[in-house]
Design an enzyme around this catalytic site. Structure first.
Site, PDB file in Angstrom:
ATOM      1  CD  GLU A 168      10.843  29.734  19.782  1.00 49.80           C
ATOM      2  OE1 GLU A 168      10.983  30.938  19.509  1.00 49.80           O
ATOM      3  OE2 GLU A 168       9.854  29.275  20.406  1.00 49.80           O
ATOM      4  NE  ARG A 179      37.157  -7.751  12.365  1.00 47.41           N
ATOM      5  CZ  ARG A 179      36.871  -7.576  13.665  1.00 47.41           C
ATOM      6  NH1 ARG A 179      36.551  -6.380  14.112  1.00 47.41           N
ATOM      7  NH2 ARG A 179      36.938  -8.583  14.499  1.00 47.41           N
TER       8      ARG A 179
END
Length: 425
Positions: A85, A237
Site C-alpha cells: 500500500e 563514437r
C-alpha cells in the site's frame, strides 16, 4: 473547517492504510473521528468487496482517493500488504505530481525508521487521546501541493531519466540480448549468464569506477563487441558494455553478467557534496525515486528496450564496499536465467499493466508475475501449483480460487493475488 471538495476522478477524501494484524484500533479511531466531519474514507475492513482481488481493490481505491493516510507502526514496516500500500500510494502520488500522503506514526516509530521516499514528508505522531486529530484533518483538507515544493533545485529526475534514455539506453539496449547470446556462446558460459544488462542504482548515488570495487568476488572480464555511432558531431563514437563475473561461493561456480552503474545519478552525489547546489540529502532521496520511476515508465513503453534491462537498487555506504552486493547481483542473475529458460514467469520488465498500476520504487518492492494464460493446467478450483524458486528448488503454492483473477502473483512462495510484490532485501 469546511469539507474539501472532491474533484477529478476522486471518490474518497482519504484511503486509510494500516496493518490489520496490529493497528486496526488506531485506524478505526482515526476513521471515526474524521468521518464525523463528513470526510469520506476508504477503510479496507469495511469497504473491500467479499471475494474480490484485494490487491486490485487497493490500487483502485488509492487511485480514487484524494489523500492517503499511512498509519505506520513497527508492524506495518514489516507487513507485506502495508508495504504494498505504501508503494502504490507513493507511486500514485508521483504520477499525479501531488503531495497527498499523510504519514501518521504510532508505536514509537521515528522518521528515521521510514522508507527513504517518505522521510521528507511532514509526519504526525498520533497521541493516545487523539488530541492531535485536527492535524490529520488539516493535512487532508489543505490545498494540493506539487512535489516540486519539496524540490528546491527543480525536478532533476525528469531530465536525467529522459537524457539517460535518449542519450544512451535507446542506443545500446535494442540489440543487447543478441550480443550477449553471441558472447556467452563463444565463451561457453550458457546457463550462467543472463541476456539482460544489470543497471546498479546505489542509494547514495555514488558510482564507483568499477563494479569489481564492490567485492573481491566480482571480477571484470572484458566487454561486449563495441558499438559505434555518429552522434552530436563525434564521428564513430564508441559504446562499451562491460562484462563481469561473480563467484557463487556455495556452488564454487562463476556466473557472468553485463553490468554498470547508472552513471547519470553520480551527478546528484556530487551535487550533494557541493553546498552551492542546494541539493540536500532528503531531497536527493526524492529525486532518486522519481528518476527510477520515470526511467522505468519510459523503458517499459519501449518495446525494443523493455525486456533488455534490470535495475538493482540497494542501500550502500558511500565510502565503503557493500557486503550484500554480490548476493544481490547473484540472486538477480539466477532469477533472470530461470525466467529466460522458462516461459511461465514474465517479469514486469517486459509486461505492461493497466494505467492504474505501475512498477516498484526504490526500497519498496520488485514484482514478478505468473501469467495463467501460459499455464496449460491452470486449476478451475482451489488447488496448488509448483514453481522453482531462485535457487532452483521445486516449491508448491496453494492457490485459492478467489485469487485467480486474470493475473496471480508469486511472492515469497505464497500466492497473494492481483499485483503483489516480492521484497528486494
Amino acid at each position: 473547517m469546511s469539507v474539501p471538495v472532491l474533484r477529478h476522478s476522486h471518490k474518497y477524501h482519504a484511503f486509510i492504510s494500516y496493518c490489520a494484524d496490529t493497528d486496526t484500533s488506531h485506524a478505526k479511531r482515526i476513521l471515526e473521528a474524521i468521518e464525523r466531519r463528513d470526510i469520506k474514507c476508504f477503510f479496507g475492513e469495511r469497504d473491500f468487496m467479499p471475494g474480490g482481488c484485494r490487491a486490485d481493490e487497493i490500487v483502485e481505491a488509492i487511485h480514487l482517493s484524494k489523500n492517503v493516510i499511512l498509519v505506520i507502526s513497527p508492524a506495518s514496516l514489516q507487513s507485506e500488504w502495508s508495504k504494498f500500500e505504501m508503494l502504490m500510494a507513493v507511486d500514485d502520488s508521483h504520477k499525479r505530481n501531488t503531495v497527498c500522503l499523510v504519514p501518521v506514526l504510532v508505536g514509537g516509530v521515528n522518521v528515521v525508521d521510514l522508507p527513504a521516499p517518505l522521510r521528507p514528508l511532514t509526519c504526525i505522531e498520533l497521541k493516545e487521546d487523539l488530541q492531535n486529530i485536527e492535524e490529520i484533518i488539516r493535512a487532508i483538507s489543505k490545498p494540493e501541493d506539487t512535489w516540486e515544493t519539496l524540490l528546491p533545485v527543480g525536478n532533476l529526475a525528469h531530465g536525467f531519466a529522459w537524457g539517460y534514455y535518449y542519450g544512451y539506453l535507446k542506443i545500446i539496449l535494442p540489440e543487447l540480448d543478441k550480443r550477449v547470446r553471441d558472447w556467452r556462446r563463444e565463451n561457453k558460459v550458457e546457463g550462467r549468464m543472463s541476456e539482460k544488462t544489470f543497471l546498479l542504482l546505489p542509494q547514495s548515488c555514488r558510482c564507483k569506477d568499477s563494479i569489481s570495487d564492490e567485492s573481491p568476488l566480482i571480477k571484470h572480464r572484458g566487454h561486449l563487441p563495441i558499438l559505434t555511432q555518429n552522434r552530436a558531431g563525434v564521428i564513430e563514437r564508441q559504446y562499451k558494455n562491460s562484462i563481469y563475473s561473480i563467484l557463487d561461493e556455495e556452488e564454487n561456480e562463476e556466473y557472468y553478467f553485463v553490468g554498470e552503474y547508472i552513471g547519470v545519478i553520480h551527478t546528484m552525489y556530487l551535487m550533494e557534496q557541493n553546498a552551492s547546489t542546494g541539493l540536500q540529502t532528503q531531497e536527493k532521496y526524492i529525486q532518486t525515486m522519481r528518476f527510477y520511476l520515470t526511467l522505468r515508465r519510459i523503458l517499459d513503453t519501449d518495446l525494443e528496450c523493455s525486456s533488455k534491462y534490470k535495475i538493482l537498487y540497494y542501500k550502500d555506504q558511500s565510502n565503503r564496499a557493500t557486503d550484500g552486493i554480490p548476493q544481490l547481483i547473484l540472486k538477480a542473475i539466477k532469477t533472470q536465467i530461470q525466467k529466460e529458460s522458462s516461459d511461465e514467469c514474465v517479469s514486469l520488465d517486459n509486461s505492461l499493466l493497466s494505467p492504474v498500476t505501475s512498477i516498484s520504487g526504490p526500497e519498496f518492492a520488485q514484482y514478478s508475475i505468473l501469467n495463467p494464460g501460459r499455464i496449460n493446467n491452470l486449476p478451475k478450483h482451489d488447488s496448488s501449483i509448483q514453481h522453482r524458486d531462485a535457487n532452483g528448488q521445486l516449491q508448491t503454492c496453494a492457490i485459492p480460487m478467489s485469487l485467480i483473477n486474470g493475473v496471480c502473483i508469486l511472492s515469497n512462495e505464497k500466492i497473494l493475488g492481483g499485483k503483489v510484490y516480492e521484497d528486494h532485501e
